[in-house]
Design a protein around this motif. Structure first.
Motif, PDB file in Angstrom:
ATOM      1  N   ASP A 141      -4.584  -0.181  -3.419  1.00 23.56           N
ATOM      2  CA  ASP A 141      -5.666   0.061  -2.473  1.00 23.56           C
ATOM      3  C   ASP A 141      -5.799  -1.167  -1.573  1.00 23.56           C
ATOM      4  O   ASP A 141      -5.179  -2.204  -1.813  1.00 23.56           O
ATOM      5  CB  ASP A 141      -6.978   0.385  -3.196  1.00 23.56           C
ATOM      6  CG  ASP A 141      -7.441  -0.720  -4.143  1.00 23.56           C
ATOM      7  OD1 ASP A 141      -7.321  -1.908  -3.795  1.00 23.56           O
ATOM      8  OD2 ASP A 141      -7.937  -0.379  -5.234  1.00 23.56           O
ATOM      9  N   GLU A 142      -6.606  -1.036  -0.541  1.00 27.94           N
ATOM     10  CA  GLU A 142      -6.696  -2.107   0.468  1.00 27.94           C
ATOM     11  C   GLU A 142      -7.147  -3.440  -0.127  1.00 27.94           C
ATOM     12  O   GLU A 142      -6.598  -4.494   0.186  1.00 27.94           O
ATOM     13  CB  GLU A 142      -7.666  -1.694   1.577  1.00 27.94           C
ATOM     14  CG  GLU A 142      -7.744  -2.698   2.720  1.00 27.94           C
ATOM     15  CD  GLU A 142      -8.642  -2.229   3.845  1.00 27.94           C
ATOM     16  OE1 GLU A 142      -8.994  -3.065   4.709  1.00 27.94           O
ATOM     17  OE2 GLU A 142      -9.010  -1.042   3.862  1.00 27.94           O
ATOM     18  N   SER A 143      -8.126  -3.402  -1.010  1.00 29.58           N
ATOM     19  CA  SER A 143      -8.662  -4.624  -1.608  1.00 29.58           C
ATOM     20  C   SER A 143      -7.618  -5.324  -2.477  1.00 29.58           C
ATOM     21  O   SER A 143      -7.444  -6.549  -2.417  1.00 29.58           O
ATOM     22  CB  SER A 143      -9.898  -4.291  -2.451  1.00 29.58           C
ATOM     23  OG  SER A 143     -10.367  -5.444  -3.120  1.00 29.58           O
ATOM     24  N   THR A 144      -6.915  -4.546  -3.276  1.00 28.08           N
ATOM     25  CA  THR A 144      -5.885  -5.114  -4.157  1.00 28.08           C
ATOM     26  C   THR A 144      -4.732  -5.679  -3.342  1.00 28.08           C
ATOM     27  O   THR A 144      -4.217  -6.768  -3.639  1.00 28.08           O
ATOM     28  CB  THR A 144      -5.355  -4.039  -5.126  1.00 28.08           C
ATOM     29  OG1 THR A 144      -6.444  -3.505  -5.870  1.00 28.08           O
ATOM     30  CG2 THR A 144      -4.332  -4.639  -6.087  1.00 28.08           C
ATOM     31  N   THR A 165       0.820  -1.221   0.000  1.00 27.81           N
ATOM     32  CA  THR A 165       0.000   0.000   0.000  1.00 27.81           C
ATOM     33  C   THR A 165       0.850   1.266   0.000  1.00 27.81           C
ATOM     34  O   THR A 165       0.630   2.165  -0.821  1.00 27.81           O
ATOM     35  CB  THR A 165      -0.961   0.023   1.212  1.00 27.81           C
ATOM     36  OG1 THR A 165      -0.206  -0.050   2.429  1.00 27.81           O
ATOM     37  CG2 THR A 165      -1.949  -1.126   1.138  1.00 27.81           C
TER      38      THR A 165
END
Length: 212
Positions: free
Chosen positions: A60-63, A54
């Motif tokens: 991003d958090e999901s990725t 990150t």
């Protein structure tokens, strides 16, 4: 004399770069991000992958969560965890500490399940009192100073590591710190801010058994 020696794993006791770098490349590519050069990837060895993916790569958090999941799968199920070697003299050091009555703990940001797997694979588990890591990558219990506190099982305690992360965490946990310059983080020219700094496993053994 010390009665409890805590060790970081990657870059302190083992050269695990082959397996880690291989799986970092796989994980980053798997979510469509360009794979950085090896120098950058090596800075990811030790700290949490959440921070690496990150803060450094801008995921991003999901990725980042998906990339970490892919990393863990590859590392655990495709043999990545087996691609390491103990630094010369490490087995003798850990065995000597054990026979001297010093409790040895391994403390790492690597999730506990993976950490236990690699310590077992190394043959050192028979000499180790505690293996302490977070429940998983990016979990709330991944603060290394808190992991150090959980690993303590003595009164005269020392934490050994190869990065600023290890040394600042040791200071926060209020234990003596020893920086090693032969790993992934510090070099011989680094200002480590540790209580002691050593350039080899042999020097580390001398410090731990004779000077502390």
């Amino acid at each position: 004399m010390i009665d409890n020696a805590l060790f970081d794993w990657d870059g302190t006791l083992v050269d695990s770069s082959e397996g880690i770098l291989e799986n970092l490349r796989y994980a980053i590519d798997s979510v469509g991000y360009p794979v950085p050069d090896e120098k950058t990837l090596r800075t990811f060895i030790g700290p949490s992958l959440v921070w690496a993916f990150t803060c450094v790569l801008g995921m991003d958090e999901s990725t980042a969560t998906q990339a970490i999941s892919n990393y863990v799968y590859g590392y655990s199920n495709k043999g990545g965890y087996k691609k390491f070697k103990l630094f010369g003299g490490v087995e003798d050091l850990i065995k000597t500490l054990y026979l001297s009555g010093v409790k040895v703990s391994i403390v790492s940001a690597k999730p506990t399940a993976q950490l236990r797997m690699v310590v077992q694979e190394s043959g050192l588990m028979q000499y180790v009192d505690k293996v302490v890591g977070p429940d998983g990558e990016g979990k709330k219990d991944s603060d290394k100073s808190e992991l150090i506190k959980r690993a303590i099982s003595g009164k005269n305690v020392v934490m050994v590591g190869d990065s600023t992360y290890d040394i600042t965490s040791a200071k926060k946990a209020e234990v003596t710190s020893v920086a090693v310059t032969y790993g992934f983080g510090f070099t011989k020219n680094s200002e480590t801010y540790a209580d002691y700094t050593v350039d080899s496993v042999q020097d580390l053994k001398r410090i731990l058994l004779k000077e502390l």
